[in-house]
Each structure stands twice: as C-alpha cells, then as structure tokens.
Write an enzyme that holds these catalytic residues in place. Structure first.
Site, PDB file in Angstrom:
ATOM      1  CG  HIS A  18      -3.919  -7.744  -3.810  1.00 60.34           C
ATOM      2  ND1 HIS A  18      -4.634  -6.314  -3.751  1.00 60.34           N
ATOM      3  CD2 HIS A  18      -3.570  -7.664  -2.579  1.00 60.34           C
ATOM      4  CE1 HIS A  18      -4.589  -5.958  -2.542  1.00 60.34           C
ATOM      5  NE2 HIS A  18      -4.012  -6.665  -1.718  1.00 60.34           N
ATOM      6  CE  LYS A  42      -7.860  -3.944   6.507  1.00 58.16           C
ATOM      7  NZ  LYS A  42      -6.926  -4.605   5.575  1.00 58.16           N
ATOM      8  NE  ARG A  89       1.960  -5.152   2.116  1.00 59.62           N
ATOM      9  CZ  ARG A  89       1.120  -4.428   2.748  1.00 59.62           C
ATOM     10  NH1 ARG A  89       0.403  -3.522   2.116  1.00 59.62           N
ATOM     11  NH2 ARG A  89       0.598  -4.789   4.093  1.00 59.62           N
ATOM     12  CB  SER A 127      -6.424  -1.719  -0.502  1.00 54.79           C
ATOM     13  OG  SER A 127      -6.016  -2.847  -1.075  1.00 54.79           O
TER      14      SER A 127
END
Ligand code: COA
Length: 157
Positions: A18, A42, A89, A127
């Site tokens: 990030h 989440k 990505r 993450s």
C-alpha cells in the site's frame, strides 16, 4: 489548481505494498487522501482509529488520512475529488476492481478510477496474509512498516 486523488481501502493493516502505491500516486498528484474504510463486514483486527493512526505514523508529506463510512462516490463528492486510485496486484484483482469501478461509475460518472500496478516485490501480499504470518510468528520483516510489525506482534502476543 491542486490535483488530489483518493486512495481507499481497509488497510487492516497497511502494508509496504500500500505504501508503495501511495508514494507512486504522490508523483502524479499534489495530494493523496488515504480513505480508511470502516469495513466491519471483514471483521478487522485493528479498529478504524488504529488503522488511521498507523498510516498517520508514516508521516508522509501531502497525505491526509481519514476514516470513512458509506459510499466512496459520496466521499469523492464531499471532498470535491474526481479521481480514485486502486492498486492492481495480479490478473486475479482485475475482475473485482472492474466491478467496483463500474459500480462507482454507474453511481457517479464524474469520478474516474486510476489503477497503479503494485510493485512486483509486493504483488503476492495481502493484509490477511500478513496477519496469518504474524499470528504464527512468521517473519514479516520488510513487508510492513516497522511500527505496524510491532503492533501486530503486540496484538498476537
Ligand atoms: N499491496 C498489498 N496488498 C494490497 C494492495 C497492495 N498494493 N492493494 C490491495 N491489497 C490487499 C489488501 O491488503 C486487502 O487484503 P485483505 O483482503 O487480505 O484485507 C485486499 O487487497 C483488498 O483490500 P482493499 O484494497 O482494502 O479493498 P477492500 O475490498 O477491503 O475495500 C473498499 C475496498 C474500501 C473500496 C470497499 O470495501 C468499501 O469500503 N467501499 C465503500 C462502499 C462502496 O462505495 N462500494 C463500492 C460501490 S458498491
């Protein structure tokens, strides 16, 4: 006139992937607003305030960090910003990102999404992966900022 872009995400927690996107966005825009989504769905490890604080701790110039709830397009209108940054990505990100960008355009045609390619060094990173590695004491050196590493180690102590 100052050019500004919004870089939204959950950032639970922020990773070097990030950070690399933020720094590259700063080469294109005068200012970047990092918008940290509440994203309760989440089940985040870090609270919204903690996630915002961890990004602020980076001390990046020309970067504002704000928490947000609700729709991204509404945030763009509120902040008078018409560009959103997202990182890509791998090809696997494309489908979700296309969906997100098209949904946002459907709601507000004045907001554009710009995609930046994630540095290849971090293209495998997420993450969740970082949290798994930290939870089981795997090395996360070089993958997250030092203070994030410490926060993760504290959380999983
Ligand atoms: N380097 C490393 N990892 C990266 C990365 C990069 N450059 N870019 C993304 N990732 C990872 C993140 O760490 C995250 O990993 P995780 O799933 O393990 O947590 C994953 O990719 C995707 O995260 P993020 O980019 O934060 O997206 P998100 O899907 O969690 O949240 C929002 C995206 C913020 C846009 C969305 O959730 C939101 O809150 N939107 C508000 C509602 C809205 O307007 N929706 C759109 C229209 S309906």
């Amino acid at each position: 006139m100052q050019s500004t872009a919004i870089y939204p995400g959950s950032f639970d927690p922020i990773t070097n992937g990030h950070v690399s996107i933020i720094k590259r966005a700063l080469r294109i825009f005068d200012k970047v607003i990092v918008a940290v989504s509440e994203n309760d769905a989440k089940g985040p490890l870090f609270s919204l305030d903690e996630r915002v604080a961890m990004i602020n701790q980076l001390g990046l110039d020309r970067v504002d960090v704000i928490p947000f709830k609700g729709l991204l397009v509404d945030l763009c209108v509120e902040k008078d910003v018409s560009v959103m940054i997202r990182g890509l990505r791998a090809v696997s990100d494309f489908e979700y990102e296309l969906q997100l960008a098209l949904a946002n355009r459907r709601m507000n045609r004045d907001v554009e999404t710009i995609f930046l390619m994630t540095d290849y060094k971090y293209s495998f990173l997420s993450s969740s992966m970082i949290k798994d590695m930290a939870r089981f004491s795997g090395s996360i050196d070089g993958l997250v900022p030092e203070h994030v590493k410490i926060a993760l180690q504290e959380r999983f102590k």
